[in-house]
Design a protein around this motif. Structure first.
Motif, PDB file in Angstrom:
ATOM      1  N   MET A   1       0.913  -1.096   0.099  1.00 26.37           N
ATOM      2  CA  MET A   1       0.041  -0.128  -0.012  1.00 26.37           C
ATOM      3  C   MET A   1       1.102   1.215  -0.051  1.00 26.37           C
ATOM      4  O   MET A   1       1.922   1.215   0.697  1.00 26.37           O
ATOM      5  N   ARG A   2       0.568   2.167  -0.690  1.00 26.57           N
ATOM      6  CA  ARG A   2       1.463   3.390  -0.685  1.00 26.57           C
ATOM      7  C   ARG A   2       1.176   4.244   0.373  1.00 26.57           C
ATOM      8  O   ARG A   2       0.128   4.371   0.989  1.00 26.57           O
ATOM      9  N   SER A   3       2.245   4.852   0.691  1.00 21.88           N
ATOM     10  CA  SER A   3       2.446   5.555   2.001  1.00 21.88           C
ATOM     11  C   SER A   3       2.135   7.001   1.451  1.00 21.88           C
ATOM     12  O   SER A   3       2.578   7.524   0.842  1.00 21.88           O
ATOM     13  N   LEU A   4       1.670   7.732   2.591  1.00 16.56           N
ATOM     14  CA  LEU A   4       1.441   9.245   2.605  1.00 16.56           C
ATOM     15  C   LEU A   4       2.569   9.792   2.724  1.00 16.56           C
ATOM     16  O   LEU A   4       3.576   9.188   3.532  1.00 16.56           O
ATOM     17  N   PRO A   5       3.100  10.988   2.543  1.00 12.15           N
ATOM     18  CA  PRO A   5       4.268  11.605   2.682  1.00 12.15           C
ATOM     19  C   PRO A   5       4.325  11.960   4.176  1.00 12.15           C
ATOM     20  O   PRO A   5       3.389  12.097   4.899  1.00 12.15           O
ATOM     21  N   SER A   6       5.761  11.705   4.525  1.00 10.65           N
ATOM     22  CA  SER A   6       5.917  12.021   6.096  1.00 10.65           C
ATOM     23  C   SER A   6       5.925  13.424   6.362  1.00 10.65           C
ATOM     24  O   SER A   6       5.907  14.106   7.467  1.00 10.65           O
ATOM     25  N   LEU A  29      -0.326   1.356  11.181  1.00  8.76           N
ATOM     26  CA  LEU A  29       0.229   0.159  10.729  1.00  8.76           C
ATOM     27  C   LEU A  29      -0.072   0.081   8.980  1.00  8.76           C
ATOM     28  O   LEU A  29       0.731  -0.826   8.340  1.00  8.76           O
ATOM     29  N   ILE A  30      -1.162   0.588   8.697  1.00 10.23           N
ATOM     30  CA  ILE A  30      -1.476   0.266   7.270  1.00 10.23           C
ATOM     31  C   ILE A  30      -0.650   1.173   6.468  1.00 10.23           C
ATOM     32  O   ILE A  30      -0.049   0.943   5.446  1.00 10.23           O
ATOM     33  N   ILE A  31      -0.534   2.504   6.722  1.00 13.94           N
ATOM     34  CA  ILE A  31       0.197   3.489   6.115  1.00 13.94           C
ATOM     35  C   ILE A  31       1.656   3.322   6.172  1.00 13.94           C
ATOM     36  O   ILE A  31       2.323   3.783   5.419  1.00 13.94           O
ATOM     37  N   ARG A  32       2.147   3.057   7.483  1.00 15.70           N
ATOM     38  CA  ARG A  32       3.512   2.927   7.740  1.00 15.70           C
ATOM     39  C   ARG A  32       4.352   4.389   7.471  1.00 15.70           C
ATOM     40  O   ARG A  32       5.354   4.295   6.636  1.00 15.70           O
ATOM     41  N   ARG A  66       3.853  20.923  10.465  1.00 14.48           N
ATOM     42  CA  ARG A  66       4.560  21.236   9.273  1.00 14.48           C
ATOM     43  C   ARG A  66       5.649  20.413   8.901  1.00 14.48           C
ATOM     44  O   ARG A  66       6.204  20.591   7.934  1.00 14.48           O
ATOM     45  N   GLU A  67       6.102  19.733  10.052  1.00 20.93           N
ATOM     46  CA  GLU A  67       7.195  18.703   9.828  1.00 20.93           C
ATOM     47  C   GLU A  67       6.922  17.217   9.561  1.00 20.93           C
ATOM     48  O   GLU A  67       7.371  16.556   8.853  1.00 20.93           O
ATOM     49  N   LEU A  68       5.709  16.794  10.249  1.00 18.47           N
ATOM     50  CA  LEU A  68       5.064  15.416   9.919  1.00 18.47           C
ATOM     51  C   LEU A  68       4.183  15.170   9.286  1.00 18.47           C
ATOM     52  O   LEU A  68       3.925  14.169   8.704  1.00 18.47           O
ATOM     53  N   GLY A  69       3.277  16.417   9.286  1.00 14.03           N
ATOM     54  CA  GLY A  69       1.968  16.042   8.214  1.00 14.03           C
ATOM     55  C   GLY A  69       0.703  16.041   9.484  1.00 14.03           C
ATOM     56  O   GLY A  69       0.914  15.554  10.514  1.00 14.03           O
ATOM     57  N   SER A  70      -0.186  16.691   8.994  1.00  9.50           N
ATOM     58  CA  SER A  70      -1.339  17.024   9.911  1.00  9.50           C
ATOM     59  C   SER A  70      -1.927  15.763  10.577  1.00  9.50           C
ATOM     60  O   SER A  70      -2.209  15.635  11.806  1.00  9.50           O
ATOM     61  N   TRP A  71      -2.317  14.765  10.002  1.00  8.28           N
ATOM     62  CA  TRP A  71      -2.951  13.592  10.432  1.00  8.28           C
ATOM     63  C   TRP A  71      -2.087  12.769  11.367  1.00  8.28           C
ATOM     64  O   TRP A  71      -2.648  12.024  12.286  1.00  8.28           O
ATOM     65  N   GLN A  72      -0.700  12.884  10.885  1.00  9.28           N
ATOM     66  CA  GLN A  72       0.130  12.068  11.923  1.00  9.28           C
ATOM     67  C   GLN A  72       0.178  12.476  13.454  1.00  9.28           C
ATOM     68  O   GLN A  72       0.408  11.838  14.332  1.00  9.28           O
ATOM     69  N   ILE A  73       0.048  13.872  13.377  1.00 11.85           N
ATOM     70  CA  ILE A  73       0.061  14.396  14.708  1.00 11.85           C
ATOM     71  C   ILE A  73      -0.690  13.790  15.822  1.00 11.85           C
ATOM     72  O   ILE A  73      -0.360  13.391  17.150  1.00 11.85           O
ATOM     73  N   LEU A 120      -7.431   3.107  16.847  1.00  9.87           N
ATOM     74  CA  LEU A 120      -7.747   3.608  15.795  1.00  9.87           C
ATOM     75  C   LEU A 120      -6.477   4.113  14.969  1.00  9.87           C
ATOM     76  O   LEU A 120      -6.181   3.620  13.928  1.00  9.87           O
ATOM     77  N   SER A 121      -5.756   4.833  15.614  1.00  4.39           N
ATOM     78  CA  SER A 121      -4.237   5.562  15.311  1.00  4.39           C
ATOM     79  C   SER A 121      -3.626   4.505  15.049  1.00  4.39           C
ATOM     80  O   SER A 121      -2.605   4.334  14.006  1.00  4.39           O
TER      81      SER A 121
END
Length: 338
Positions: free
Chosen positions: A1-6, A92-95, A212-219, A86-87
């Protein structure tokens, strides 16, 4: 599965002002763009911010429903446990790339504010405070977030911005003082709500900078995972206070504050704050008391007296002025880790 940008990525970084020829350390004035079409179209940060506020506006009413037949400690900690699960699934899916160095410490600050502090304190406060009253007290949060953005992020809002923000804060303080019988008549729930505001403001501002460093959803995902070892035992303690035999309405409300308020709502909220400026986008949350008061009246039949209506009207006007005020926003952004 394609990963989102970090990192915040092109979609989030595109809204950031570009450095001028004066150098990377320069600052720009964040103002509405020129042109009729640009003036009619709200900035992306405000749109994402409003979507986050819309989802948060149900939090206090549904928390009040949940603690009606469920232990408040279970509600406050359990919602973070559900969101953390859920997080973990999403991570684990997006890694995505793991945070590094001081980013872990900064994520702990976010977790302390929005994963532990705000949910727990508001859960206990909603045992005794009407949802409408709590919503107006929470109206202090935009001004508090702007102050943290100035101290932590180096933003420099204009004088007009501070006039609008302070006017909104004054309306909130007046509401609490009058409805509580004066400043000496503050209830314990008000102190819990004010402490929740302080912790949330820190978590919002720090999370916006990290986004701004990690991506909004990851925080919020990483913050929830960090908070899990603390929140899971608290949820178990809360569950041990009595059988989990709450009403269907309480469990549905608990599901909302777990999945939407504690998880998905932060995806768009941190996206808006990351686009920024943090000070400006945070003022959209002045609309939250108005929305929450409407939901409280519709759901619980809470009386909307003239004081609540006037206070709500003032904070809406202040929000309108604040989001249009000029803010000097530093151009230099933290560079994503390699």
């Amino acid at each position: 599965m394609r990963s989102l940008p970090s990192t915040a990525g092109a979609s989030e970084g595109a809204a950031s002002p570009r450095p001028s020829a004066a150098g990377a350390g320069a600052a720009v004035e964040s103002e509405p763009s020129g042109g009729a079409a640009a003036r009619r179209r709200p900035p992306a940060g405000l749109v994402f911010g409003f979507l986050g506020v819309l989802s948060f506006s149900f939090t206090l009413p549904f928390t009040r429903v949940a603690v009606g037949s469920l232990d408040p400690l279970f509600v406050g900690a359990g919602r973070a446990v559900v969101a953390a699960v859920l997080s973990i699934i999403v991570l684990l899916i997006i890694r995505p790339r793991l945070p590094r160095g001081r980013q872990w410490l900064r994520l702990c600050v976010v977790a302390a504010g929005v994963v532990a502090g705000f949910p727990l304190l508001t859960s206990f406060a909603m045992q005794t405070a009407p949802a409408a009253h709590g919503a107006v007290v929470i109206g202090i949060l935009p001004a508090a977030t702007a102050i943290v953005a100035v101290l932590r992020g180096g933003e420099r809002p204009s004088r007009a911005f501070w006039v609008a923000s302070i006017a909104g804060l004054a309306a909130v303080v007046a509401f609490v003082a009058v409805s509580g019988g004066g400043l000496n008549g503050l209830h314990p729930s008000d102190f819990l709500l004010l402490a929740a505001v302080a912790l949330a403001a820190i978590g919002y501002a720090e999370g916006a900078l990290l986004a701004r460093e990690l991506g909004s959803w990851q925080i919020i995902c990483w913050a929830l995972v960090i908070g899990l070892p603390v929140m899971a035992p608290l949820a178990i303690i809360g569950a041990s206070h009595g059988p989990l035999s709450g009403s269907a309405e309480s469990w549905l409300a608990f599901a909302y504050v777990s999945v939407i308020s504690q998880f998905l709502g932060f995806f768009v909220w941190y996206r808006g704050l990351a686009i920024g400026p943090i000070s400006r986008v945070s003022q959209v949350q002045l609309l939250q008391p108005v929305l929450t008061i409407v939901w409280a009246a519709l759901l619980f039949g809470e009386h909307l007296d003239w004081l609540v209506i006037v206070a709500a009207g003032v904070v809406v006007a202040c929000a309108a002025f604040a989001v249009r005020a000029r803010i000097v926003n530093p151009v230099a952004r933290p560079k994503p880790s390699a």
